[in-house]
Design a protein around this motif. Sequence first.
Motif, PDB file in Angstrom:
ATOM      1  N   UNK A 517      11.543  -0.657   5.495  1.00 28.83           N
ATOM      2  CA  UNK A 517      11.868   0.302   6.790  1.00 28.83           C
ATOM      3  C   UNK A 517      12.444  -0.384   7.692  1.00 28.83           C
ATOM      4  N   UNK A 518      12.801  -1.639   7.683  1.00 24.41           N
ATOM      5  CA  UNK A 518      13.721  -2.147   8.479  1.00 24.41           C
ATOM      6  C   UNK A 518      12.846  -2.725   9.795  1.00 24.41           C
ATOM      7  N   UNK A 519      11.515  -2.740   9.578  1.00 27.31           N
ATOM      8  CA  UNK A 519      10.374  -3.376  10.807  1.00 27.31           C
ATOM      9  C   UNK A 519       9.652  -4.541  10.161  1.00 27.31           C
ATOM     10  N   UNK A 520       9.900  -5.828  10.444  1.00 32.65           N
ATOM     11  CA  UNK A 520       9.132  -7.018  10.153  1.00 32.65           C
ATOM     12  C   UNK A 520       7.777  -6.811  10.583  1.00 32.65           C
ATOM     13  N   UNK A 521       6.659  -6.946   9.744  1.00 30.11           N
ATOM     14  CA  UNK A 521       5.309  -7.034  10.110  1.00 30.11           C
ATOM     15  C   UNK A 521       5.021  -8.369  11.175  1.00 30.11           C
ATOM     16  N   UNK A 522       4.220  -7.982  11.888  1.00 32.18           N
ATOM     17  CA  UNK A 522       3.652  -9.075  12.793  1.00 32.18           C
ATOM     18  C   UNK A 522       2.319  -9.642  12.181  1.00 32.18           C
ATOM     19  N   UNK A 523       1.778 -10.669  12.988  1.00 27.43           N
ATOM     20  CA  UNK A 523       0.769 -11.027  12.619  1.00 27.43           C
ATOM     21  C   UNK A 523      -0.575 -10.107  12.595  1.00 27.43           C
ATOM     22  N   UNK A 524      -0.182  -8.989  13.355  1.00 24.27           N
ATOM     23  CA  UNK A 524      -1.515  -8.193  13.587  1.00 24.27           C
ATOM     24  C   UNK A 524      -1.786  -7.466  12.243  1.00 24.27           C
ATOM     25  N   UNK A 525      -0.806  -7.270  11.195  1.00 25.90           N
ATOM     26  CA  UNK A 525      -1.041  -6.775  10.111  1.00 25.90           C
ATOM     27  C   UNK A 525      -2.132  -7.356   9.239  1.00 25.90           C
ATOM     28  N   UNK A 526      -2.108  -8.612   9.407  1.00 28.81           N
ATOM     29  CA  UNK A 526      -3.385  -9.434   8.733  1.00 28.81           C
ATOM     30  C   UNK A 526      -4.621  -9.240   9.319  1.00 28.81           C
ATOM     31  N   UNK A 527      -4.364  -9.025  10.645  1.00 30.32           N
ATOM     32  CA  UNK A 527      -5.888  -8.681  11.489  1.00 30.32           C
ATOM     33  C   UNK A 527      -6.418  -7.389  10.750  1.00 30.32           C
ATOM     34  N   UNK A 528      -5.517  -6.305  10.689  1.00 32.88           N
ATOM     35  CA  UNK A 528      -6.011  -5.146  10.372  1.00 32.88           C
ATOM     36  C   UNK A 528      -6.482  -5.195   8.854  1.00 32.88           C
ATOM     37  N   UNK A 529      -5.885  -5.951   8.054  1.00 34.68           N
ATOM     38  CA  UNK A 529      -6.619  -5.990   6.562  1.00 34.68           C
ATOM     39  C   UNK A 529      -8.002  -6.819   6.662  1.00 34.68           C
ATOM     40  N   UNK A 530      -8.002  -7.903   7.565  1.00 38.50           N
ATOM     41  CA  UNK A 530      -9.312  -8.360   7.509  1.00 38.50           C
ATOM     42  C   UNK A 530     -10.311  -7.789   7.989  1.00 38.50           C
ATOM     43  N   UNK A 531     -10.091  -6.780   9.084  1.00 41.02           N
ATOM     44  CA  UNK A 531     -11.021  -5.764   9.709  1.00 41.02           C
ATOM     45  C   UNK A 531     -11.494  -4.741   8.839  1.00 41.02           C
ATOM     46  N   UNK A 532     -10.573  -4.356   7.896  1.00 43.02           N
ATOM     47  CA  UNK A 532     -11.083  -3.293   6.887  1.00 43.02           C
ATOM     48  C   UNK A 532     -12.025  -3.816   6.034  1.00 43.02           C
ATOM     49  N   UNK A 533     -12.244  -5.182   5.599  1.00 42.66           N
ATOM     50  CA  UNK A 533     -13.078  -5.823   4.749  1.00 42.66           C
ATOM     51  C   UNK A 533     -14.379  -6.141   5.873  1.00 42.66           C
ATOM     52  N   UNK A 534     -14.173  -6.490   6.996  1.00 46.77           N
ATOM     53  CA  UNK A 534     -15.292  -6.984   7.872  1.00 46.77           C
ATOM     54  C   UNK A 534     -15.303  -6.122   9.239  1.00 46.77           C
ATOM     55  N   UNK A 535     -16.012  -5.133   9.255  1.00 47.30           N
ATOM     56  CA  UNK A 535     -16.030  -4.040  10.214  1.00 47.30           C
ATOM     57  C   UNK A 535     -16.427  -4.706  11.603  1.00 47.30           C
ATOM     58  N   UNK A 536     -16.931  -5.994  11.583  1.00 46.87           N
ATOM     59  CA  UNK A 536     -17.238  -6.567  12.707  1.00 46.87           C
ATOM     60  C   UNK A 536     -16.138  -7.120  13.482  1.00 46.87           C
ATOM     61  N   UNK A 537     -14.880  -7.148  12.749  1.00 45.88           N
ATOM     62  CA  UNK A 537     -13.541  -7.610  13.441  1.00 45.88           C
ATOM     63  C   UNK A 537     -12.938  -6.354  14.183  1.00 45.88           C
ATOM     64  N   UNK A 538     -13.565  -5.117  14.101  1.00 44.89           N
ATOM     65  CA  UNK A 538     -12.396  -3.935  14.247  1.00 44.89           C
ATOM     66  C   UNK A 538     -12.330  -3.671  15.871  1.00 44.89           C
ATOM     67  N   UNK A 539     -13.293  -4.162  16.563  1.00 41.64           N
ATOM     68  CA  UNK A 539     -13.236  -4.013  18.143  1.00 41.64           C
ATOM     69  C   UNK A 539     -11.958  -4.898  18.506  1.00 41.64           C
ATOM     70  N   UNK A 540     -11.914  -6.012  18.104  1.00 38.01           N
ATOM     71  CA  UNK A 540     -10.626  -6.832  18.669  1.00 38.01           C
ATOM     72  C   UNK A 540      -9.473  -6.399  17.881  1.00 38.01           C
ATOM     73  N   UNK A 541      -9.383  -5.972  16.524  1.00 33.65           N
ATOM     74  CA  UNK A 541      -8.443  -5.488  15.803  1.00 33.65           C
ATOM     75  C   UNK A 541      -7.852  -4.038  16.635  1.00 33.65           C
ATOM     76  N   UNK A 542      -9.003  -3.487  17.098  1.00 33.05           N
ATOM     77  CA  UNK A 542      -8.474  -1.949  17.950  1.00 33.05           C
ATOM     78  C   UNK A 542      -7.594  -2.447  19.004  1.00 33.05           C
TER      79      UNK A 542
END
Length: 635
Positions: A517-542
Amino acid sequence: MYYQFEDFELDADRFELYRNGTVQHVEPLVFDLLLFLIQNPNRIITRDEVINEIWGGRIMSDATVSSCIKSARKAIGDSGENQKYIKTVRGRGIQFLAIAKLNQQVESDPATRDYNEKEKTSYKRYSFRYAAIFVLFLIVGILYLNQNLATDLDDAVPSTSNSQYKIAVMPFSDMSADKDQEYFANGMAEEVLNLLATVGELKVTSRTTAFSLKKQNLSVPEIAAKLNVNYIVEGSIRNSGTQIRVTAQLIDVDNDKHLWSQTYDRKLDDIFAVQDDISNAIADALQLELTDNKITHSAPTRNMEAYTLYLQGHQWFLDRNRENIERAMAFYNRAIEIDPNFAEAWADLAASYSVINSYGRIMDDNEASIKALEAADTALTLKPNLAQAWAIKGYINIKELKRKEARIALERATELDSNNETAWMWLGSSYTSSGFFKKAQFAYENAVKIAPNSAINHGNLGRNFLMQREFERAKEHTDTSLKMGWWPAGIEQAALALIDKDSKRTIDEYSNVLNKFGQSPTENLATYVDAYFDPSLRSNAQILLNKDMEEGLLQAVFGSLLLLNGEQFIRFVENNNLDAITATAHLFRPPFVPLLNQAAVKLYLDQIGLVDYWRKEGWPDICKPVSSDDFQCLE
């Protein structure tokens, strides 16, 4: 009452066929045909009579009629070779040769009569409701009816493997002096292909698949192997002024010989007769049994200048990009100016308007949809049984969220032209976008069978398997799609990686999509994936997601899904004018189905008319009503 002949009994009240006392499985249309034939023994029944009796006078292709006749023969142990009971009288119709003995059943009491009447009424309702869909199965592929077809539309899959005549029509060569007639050569081959596709005994490779091998310099055996065919049609055209020379040949690949070849020197305005002549010569060479004396079709226009402009526009449309789509439309408009009654040109113009903004915004979306629908309606006014116009109308209705209208139009398109894999694909989309994945299955299966080399067809089938939680089959088809170059299938692969709890693969797949799509992902993408598997990480990911939303980054759509934040997902959809079809596709993927139960998402589904559609047309497999104004979806 019931009828007896030799080993067979046909119960007209209970709609059952018996052989030696054993019930035989017979589809409703086939039963109706058998009953009609038995009631008219020894009389030659025309094709039109069959259509009037079995299909209520609707326009049906020769292939559909022929397939139903073959199925009737099969049901009573007959065949086209033996013709013991059902005889073809070439050029006139069919004749039922057996004399059936009529027996009047005795009804024991009024309750029995009531039961029989209810059963008959029920059958008629069944037949009326499903007849149009059943016809779709009749005309799929080589148009042989599989007697083992389930009547349950959710599970039925058509068969296309029984024909001994598997044929591909390759692009004709341009032999004109200036080599500027490729569009005409392609158009000639496409029309011959379309005519052959109406013959029930032939399995004709789709245009998309056959033409994809153009310019690959393959030998005839190599082409046959790639397309899994045993006959190939080749040809060439030489156009000079008002004269045209067309050469065509039919090759028997298995026996390595030319079964037929012919050169036609004609005036240009005789081109449509040449198309008929070639198709009939091929049928004769293969000794095929035709319902009528010969294959014919009506000329789309009598003005050759308009036809030439149309073919040029059609070629630009097939090779479309931002510039070519506008070129195609210019040619179509010129053709229509010359011949305003040229239905096919109107239909292709409608198709152009429907996809015009897919290659960069060229005109207002609403204006494009209005113009597309007007052109499609004009085509159908001129030619009510033009399949491509019905298909385009269905596609426009999908985009306009007119779900029922879309389904009806696309069912009609596939009924009229069973070889149009795009219409089948769109029919599947009309079901998928409403959450009816099982009903979409037969349409996507047909698209893949007709065009097995289409990456997008495999991608859509893979996504549909994913929605049904058939993950291995989803992976198989999305892998195929990706290898063929359809990179959006990476979104399905990312969902499959989530299901496999594979964080790295999920990140890689989403990253690949974002890069496309022409947009390189940032490191935030990895944080979102981690938060999917670990709900305790979702506040910071939000917190990170809020920033991505403010900046309008595309990865925010994946972030809102991965954090299972329905409110932000809908906000992204609305802020970025994401179409409802794409939005619901995200929500229907298994990892994100929980979002369907969130208030913001329910409100959105209500606003786009989907909840009302479910209430009127029935609920999908994954969602059910829990009260008069609420529903719950399976997680």
